[in-house]
Design an enzyme around this catalytic site. Sequence first.
Site, PDB file in Angstrom:
ATOM      1  N   ASP A  46       0.835  -1.201   0.000  1.00  0.00           N
ATOM      2  CA  ASP A  46       0.000   0.000   0.000  1.00  0.00           C
ATOM      3  C   ASP A  46       0.868   1.249   0.000  1.00  0.00           C
ATOM      4  OD1 ASP A  46      -2.968   1.145   0.943  1.00  0.00           O
ATOM      5  OD2 ASP A  46      -1.289   2.287   1.778  1.00  0.00           O
ATOM      6  N   TYR A  85       2.972  10.072  -0.575  1.00  0.00           N
ATOM      7  CA  TYR A  85       4.076   9.495   0.200  1.00  0.00           C
ATOM      8  C   TYR A  85       5.423   9.752  -0.476  1.00  0.00           C
ATOM      9  CZ  TYR A  85       0.392   6.662   2.476  1.00  0.00           C
ATOM     10  OH  TYR A  85      -0.725   6.222   3.128  1.00  0.00           O
ATOM     11  N   LYS A 134      -3.053   5.873  -4.092  1.00  0.00           N
ATOM     12  CA  LYS A 134      -4.133   6.800  -3.759  1.00  0.00           C
ATOM     13  C   LYS A 134      -3.912   8.142  -4.442  1.00  0.00           C
ATOM     14  CE  LYS A 134      -3.725   4.770   0.853  1.00  0.00           C
ATOM     15  NZ  LYS A 134      -2.269   4.532   0.877  1.00  0.00           N
ATOM     16  N   HIS A 161      -7.724   9.560  -1.503  1.00  0.00           N
ATOM     17  CA  HIS A 161      -6.992   9.551  -0.233  1.00  0.00           C
ATOM     18  C   HIS A 161      -7.759  10.216   0.917  1.00  0.00           C
ATOM     19  CE1 HIS A 161      -2.563   9.293   1.240  1.00  0.00           C
ATOM     20  NE2 HIS A 161      -3.387   9.081   2.238  1.00  0.00           N
ATOM     21  N   ILE A 217      -2.663  -2.965   7.187  1.00  0.00           N
ATOM     22  CA  ILE A 217      -1.407  -2.715   6.467  1.00  0.00           C
ATOM     23  C   ILE A 217      -0.354  -2.158   7.424  1.00  0.00           C
ATOM     24  CG2 ILE A 217      -2.197  -2.490   4.088  1.00  0.00           C
ATOM     25  CD1 ILE A 217      -2.550   0.553   4.650  1.00  0.00           C
ATOM     26  N   LYS A 263       3.110  -1.083   9.073  1.00  0.00           N
ATOM     27  CA  LYS A 263       4.320  -0.540   8.461  1.00  0.00           C
ATOM     28  C   LYS A 263       5.509  -0.760   9.379  1.00  0.00           C
ATOM     29  CE  LYS A 263       5.971   3.410   9.331  1.00  0.00           C
ATOM     30  NZ  LYS A 263       6.093   4.837   9.641  1.00  0.00           N
ATOM     31  N   SER A 264       6.640  -1.114   8.799  1.00  0.00           N
ATOM     32  CA  SER A 264       7.904  -1.139   9.533  1.00  0.00           C
ATOM     33  C   SER A 264       9.021  -1.072   8.502  1.00  0.00           C
ATOM     34  CB  SER A 264       8.038  -2.418  10.365  1.00  0.00           C
ATOM     35  OG  SER A 264       9.298  -2.439  11.020  1.00  0.00           O
ATOM     36  N   ARG A 297      10.947  -6.942  12.407  1.00  0.00           N
ATOM     37  CA  ARG A 297       9.589  -6.511  12.736  1.00  0.00           C
ATOM     38  C   ARG A 297       8.639  -6.788  11.571  1.00  0.00           C
ATOM     39  NH1 ARG A 297       9.166  -2.193  15.938  1.00  0.00           N
ATOM     40  NH2 ARG A 297      10.770  -3.228  17.158  1.00  0.00           N
TER      41      ARG A 297
END
Length: 281
Positions: free
Chosen positions: A52, A57, A82, A115, A235, A237-238, A243
């Site tokens: 995603d 971003y 998005k 978005h 979703i 995130k890392s 992780r």
Amino acid sequence: MNTSHTAAPIPAVTLNNGVRMPQLGFGVFQVSDDDTTAAVSAALAAGYRSIDTAAIYGNEAGTGRALAESGIAREELFVTSKVWVADLGYDATLAAYESSLDKLGLDYLDLYLIHWPAPATDGYLESWRALEKLLQDGRVRAIGVSNFLPEHLEKLVGLGGTVPAVNQVELHPALQQRDVAGPNAAHGVATEAWSPLAQGAVLGEPAVTAIAAEHGVSPAQVILRWHLQQGRIIIPKSVTPARIRENLDVFGFELADTELAAIDALERDGRTGPHPAEFNG
């Protein structure tokens, strides 16, 4: 470390148009373009197949590099992007889509979202017409929205065309969005959680740490499991490979009803992002 291209056994959610979307995917919000390539590569190696991203971003190119380098067949991947609020409107959305596709190095998207509703102008209504055109032309497999409140969703549904497949909203134990998830479900719209771990804000809660100790897993794994058992798409995130793998390792245990209820009790209207009724970019 699993570096093979054998996907982890991630369950899929069937969207309202029949498209199957992995219930657990990988998000790249607030990750730099350079770091995104390494993070997405690590996620794909671990077994994630749903990625995603978003135009705003600034890391679609980095995402695309990782997808291309992975060697994974395109049909095995599920890629979401998005359209940003500055590109709301029919023609602007179509142009934004082409730009995203070009940066990602793809010839179609699996899911394309508006978005934010940016309700000051209602420009999302024209953008939705553009998304319907992309869907009709086979440029995207499913279309949806992000951060939409019930009143925004009702306006789209009221157009009488395509019902959004997904509404991606901030959702975690401190902000459970029941007043959004209910109308989503009533319209057959899948609820997807961004910031499913509340950026770590709930990981130290005594209820969560106790459940984690009981199952021999991490607090983050407990929260992700809570989401999955309630049917949501998530979703996490890392950028840390260990992780990233840990967040995927949530299918070997199950929370009891009492444990789910203990996490449900953490609701406190703890929003970390903007309020959709007030945010216009």
